[in-house]
Design a protein around this motif. Structure first.
Motif, PDB file in Angstrom:
ATOM      1  N   TYR A  52      50.516  44.282  41.552  1.00  0.00           N
ATOM      2  CA  TYR A  52      49.610  43.372  40.842  1.00  0.00           C
ATOM      3  C   TYR A  52      48.294  44.028  40.460  1.00  0.00           C
ATOM      4  CZ  TYR A  52      52.654  39.435  41.902  1.00  0.00           C
ATOM      5  OH  TYR A  52      53.727  38.575  41.961  1.00  0.00           O
ATOM      6  N   LEU A  53      48.007  45.176  41.003  1.00  0.00           N
ATOM      7  CA  LEU A  53      46.725  45.834  40.757  1.00  0.00           C
ATOM      8  C   LEU A  53      46.429  46.031  39.268  1.00  0.00           C
ATOM      9  CD1 LEU A  53      44.267  46.954  42.199  1.00  0.00           C
ATOM     10  CD2 LEU A  53      45.430  49.162  42.357  1.00  0.00           C
ATOM     11  N   PRO A  54      47.421  46.423  38.441  1.00  0.00           N
ATOM     12  CA  PRO A  54      47.124  46.590  37.008  1.00  0.00           C
ATOM     13  C   PRO A  54      46.840  45.271  36.286  1.00  0.00           C
ATOM     14  CG  PRO A  54      49.094  47.816  37.656  1.00  0.00           C
ATOM     15  CD  PRO A  54      48.779  46.887  38.781  1.00  0.00           C
ATOM     16  N   LYS A  55      47.094  44.141  36.943  1.00  0.00           N
ATOM     17  CA  LYS A  55      46.912  42.846  36.281  1.00  0.00           C
ATOM     18  C   LYS A  55      45.739  42.053  36.857  1.00  0.00           C
ATOM     19  CE  LYS A  55      51.211  41.484  37.076  1.00  0.00           C
ATOM     20  NZ  LYS A  55      52.418  40.616  36.987  1.00  0.00           N
TER      21      LYS A  55
ATOM     22  N   ASP B 237      24.643  32.062  50.426  1.00  0.00           N
ATOM     23  CA  ASP B 237      25.625  32.520  49.434  1.00  0.00           C
ATOM     24  C   ASP B 237      25.380  33.968  49.021  1.00  0.00           C
ATOM     25  OD1 ASP B 237      26.939  29.967  49.264  1.00  0.00           O
ATOM     26  OD2 ASP B 237      25.186  29.266  48.180  1.00  0.00           O
ATOM     27  N   PHE B 238      25.153  34.802  50.023  1.00  0.00           N
ATOM     28  CA  PHE B 238      24.913  36.212  49.765  1.00  0.00           C
ATOM     29  C   PHE B 238      25.589  37.043  50.850  1.00  0.00           C
ATOM     30  CE2 PHE B 238      22.688  40.229  50.014  1.00  0.00           C
ATOM     31  CZ  PHE B 238      22.526  40.573  48.684  1.00  0.00           C
ATOM     32  N   GLY B 239      26.079  38.178  50.469  1.00  0.00           N
ATOM     33  CA  GLY B 239      26.719  39.071  51.419  1.00  0.00           C
ATOM     34  C   GLY B 239      27.831  39.848  50.751  1.00  0.00           C
ATOM     35  N   PRO B 240      28.464  40.773  51.456  1.00  0.00           N
ATOM     36  CA  PRO B 240      29.544  41.573  50.876  1.00  0.00           C
ATOM     37  C   PRO B 240      30.672  40.690  50.349  1.00  0.00           C
ATOM     38  CG  PRO B 240      28.842  42.462  52.991  1.00  0.00           C
ATOM     39  CD  PRO B 240      28.181  41.129  52.851  1.00  0.00           C
ATOM     40  N   SER B 241      30.918  40.721  49.052  1.00  0.00           N
ATOM     41  CA  SER B 241      31.933  39.848  48.452  1.00  0.00           C
ATOM     42  C   SER B 241      32.174  40.274  47.008  1.00  0.00           C
ATOM     43  CB  SER B 241      31.481  38.384  48.503  1.00  0.00           C
ATOM     44  OG  SER B 241      30.199  38.239  47.907  1.00  0.00           O
ATOM     45  N   PHE B 242      33.237  39.757  46.442  1.00  0.00           N
ATOM     46  CA  PHE B 242      33.569  40.021  45.047  1.00  0.00           C
ATOM     47  C   PHE B 242      34.593  38.991  44.602  1.00  0.00           C
ATOM     48  CE2 PHE B 242      36.097  42.801  47.795  1.00  0.00           C
ATOM     49  CZ  PHE B 242      37.395  42.438  47.459  1.00  0.00           C
ATOM     50  N   CYS B 243      34.905  38.995  43.332  1.00  0.00           N
ATOM     51  CA  CYS B 243      35.905  38.075  42.772  1.00  0.00           C
ATOM     52  C   CYS B 243      37.130  38.865  42.316  1.00  0.00           C
ATOM     53  CB  CYS B 243      35.347  37.324  41.567  1.00  0.00           C
ATOM     54  SG  CYS B 243      33.880  36.338  41.892  1.00  0.00           S
ATOM     55  N   LEU B 244      38.308  38.270  42.487  1.00  0.00           N
ATOM     56  CA  LEU B 244      39.558  38.780  41.936  1.00  0.00           C
ATOM     57  C   LEU B 244      40.134  37.692  41.046  1.00  0.00           C
ATOM     58  CD1 LEU B 244      41.115  40.349  45.169  1.00  0.00           C
ATOM     59  CD2 LEU B 244      39.951  41.571  43.307  1.00  0.00           C
ATOM     60  N   TRP B 245      40.270  37.973  39.756  1.00  0.00           N
ATOM     61  CA  TRP B 245      40.757  36.971  38.814  1.00  0.00           C
ATOM     62  C   TRP B 245      42.198  37.287  38.404  1.00  0.00           C
ATOM     63  CZ3 TRP B 245      35.796  39.187  37.892  1.00  0.00           C
ATOM     64  CH2 TRP B 245      34.710  38.327  38.159  1.00  0.00           C
ATOM     65  N   LEU B 246      43.064  36.259  38.483  1.00  0.00           N
ATOM     66  CA  LEU B 246      44.480  36.393  38.142  1.00  0.00           C
ATOM     67  C   LEU B 246      44.853  35.390  37.056  1.00  0.00           C
ATOM     68  CD1 LEU B 246      45.979  36.457  41.757  1.00  0.00           C
ATOM     69  CD2 LEU B 246      45.496  38.445  40.315  1.00  0.00           C
ATOM     70  N   THR B 247      45.868  35.728  36.263  1.00  0.00           N
ATOM     71  CA  THR B 247      46.434  34.747  35.345  1.00  0.00           C
ATOM     72  C   THR B 247      47.087  33.634  36.156  1.00  0.00           C
ATOM     73  OG1 THR B 247      48.581  35.839  35.252  1.00  0.00           O
ATOM     74  CG2 THR B 247      46.895  36.552  33.650  1.00  0.00           C
ATOM     75  N   LYS B 248      47.391  32.524  35.514  1.00  0.00           N
ATOM     76  CA  LYS B 248      47.983  31.398  36.235  1.00  0.00           C
ATOM     77  C   LYS B 248      49.313  31.769  36.877  1.00  0.00           C
ATOM     78  CE  LYS B 248      49.179  26.512  35.860  1.00  0.00           C
ATOM     79  NZ  LYS B 248      50.321  26.647  36.773  1.00  0.00           N
TER      80      LYS B 248
END
Length: 335
Positions: free
Chosen positions: A35-38, A62-73
């Motif tokens: 899934y990494l390429p998507k 709402d602060f600290g080490p974090s990130f978002c990962l967005w996927l298609t449905k």
């Protein structure tokens, strides 16, 4: 907050980027390589760190080490829950920063997210909007939120495609309509009502008029710079980064710092040249200087050709420059 010397100078975006590439991406490579390429990864949305405005005060929630990962449905339905579980298992502390301190209303800002649902929280189902009326009424701070922050990588490109379309800014007819509304609002609140309220000695109403003028003027600066205005508490901070009319923010600062009681008392000793304008009130002069600066910029952008210091007089020409019939028929203050 306990931090190492290395982390003390890091911004929230820098922290998110390091956390993703040093901790998050290795997890994806090990557990979800297919899934990494998507996957689109980054930090976008609410929060001062997305705007680049975070400081020690804003890091209390709402602060600290974090990130978002967005996927298609389809990918989210297939693996979203499992990937979120893996995300939640990542170490909380990183580079001296403690784990993210999520507030009662801050849940769902980071982690594994579905692309359409993410944008839907901010701008609704049309991504980007299809009609000019829809553009006109979208909350501007939400547009600022989804075009701020950073995308660290997005091989698929779906998340970035929507983001890029929004980042192109308002269609020009919508921008002009909003400029007309701000011009009318600045004239009404600042050039007209502030002086009249002070003439009556109603300093509460005058303060409300002044606050409205400042809000309208800041919004006008963003529109003239073709930048989305962020959440209200960051609007003035964001003016530092705007190249057009850099002389206006210092005038706004003087405007809100001027003592209204001193201005009111000075009225009695001043020979009145205009029954509605107290010439001893420095705020009257500052309001006029701001409005004249805006008018000159409107001329530079070929949005008006009138020679009039009253912003209201320019709204008619602004409205005439709107080509879309539906927007042209809107009330001048709409938008």
């Amino acid at each position: 907050m306990k931090e190492s010397n290395y982390s003390s100078s890091m911004t929230g975006l820098e922290l998110a980027r390091e956390y993703y590439f040093q901790v998050g991406r290795p997890m994806l490579e090990a557990q979800f390589p297919e899934y990494l390429p998507k996957i689109a990864a980054g930090l976008v949305g609410d929060g001062s760190e997305c705007l680049g405005f975070d400081d020690e005060i804003s890091r209390d929630h709402d602060f600290g080490p974090s990130f978002c990962l967005w996927l298609t449905k389809d990918d989210y339905d297939a693996v979203g829950e499992e990937m979120q579980h893996a995300y939640a298992s990542l170490p909380g502390e990183f580079l001296g920063f403690p784990a993210r301190n999520t507030s009662a209303r801050g849940d769902g800002r980071v982690g594994v997210l579905e692309i359409r649902q993410f944008y839907g929280r901010y701008i609704g189902a049309e991504q980007p909007p299809k009609s000019l009326k829809r553009w006109l009424y979208l909350p501007e701070d939400k547009l600022a939120a989804v075009t701020a922050g950073a995308v660290f990588e997005d091989s698929l490109g779906e998340f970035s495609r929507i983001r890029a379309a929004l980042a192109e800014y308002y269609p020009e007819d919508v921008r002009i309509k909003k400029i007309a509304a701000r011009a009318a609002g600045m004239a009404q609140s600042g050039q007209y009502n502030y002086g009249r309220c002070m003439c009556r000695g109603d300093t509460v109403a005058a303060s409300l008029a002044l606050n409205e003028f400042v809000r309208q003027a800041m919004s006008m600066l963003y529109l003239l710079n073709r930048r989305y205005a962020p959440y209200y508490k960051w609007m003035f901070r964001g003016l530092r980064d705007l190249p057009i009319l850099p002389e206006v923010p210092p005038l706004l600062l003087r405007l809100v710092r001027e003592n209204p009681l001193r201005a009111e008392n000075a009225w009695k000793a001043e020979k009145i040249r205009n029954p509605y304008l107290n010439q001893a009130d420095e705020r009257v002069e500052l309001i006029e200087r701001i409005c004249v600066g805006v008018i000159e910029e409107l001329k530079r952008q070929s949005l008006t050709s009138r020679n009039d210091d009253f912003l209201e007089a320019h709204t008619y020409e602004l409205m005439e420059r709107i080509r879309d019939p539906e927007l042209h028929m809107c009330h001048v203050l709409e938008g």
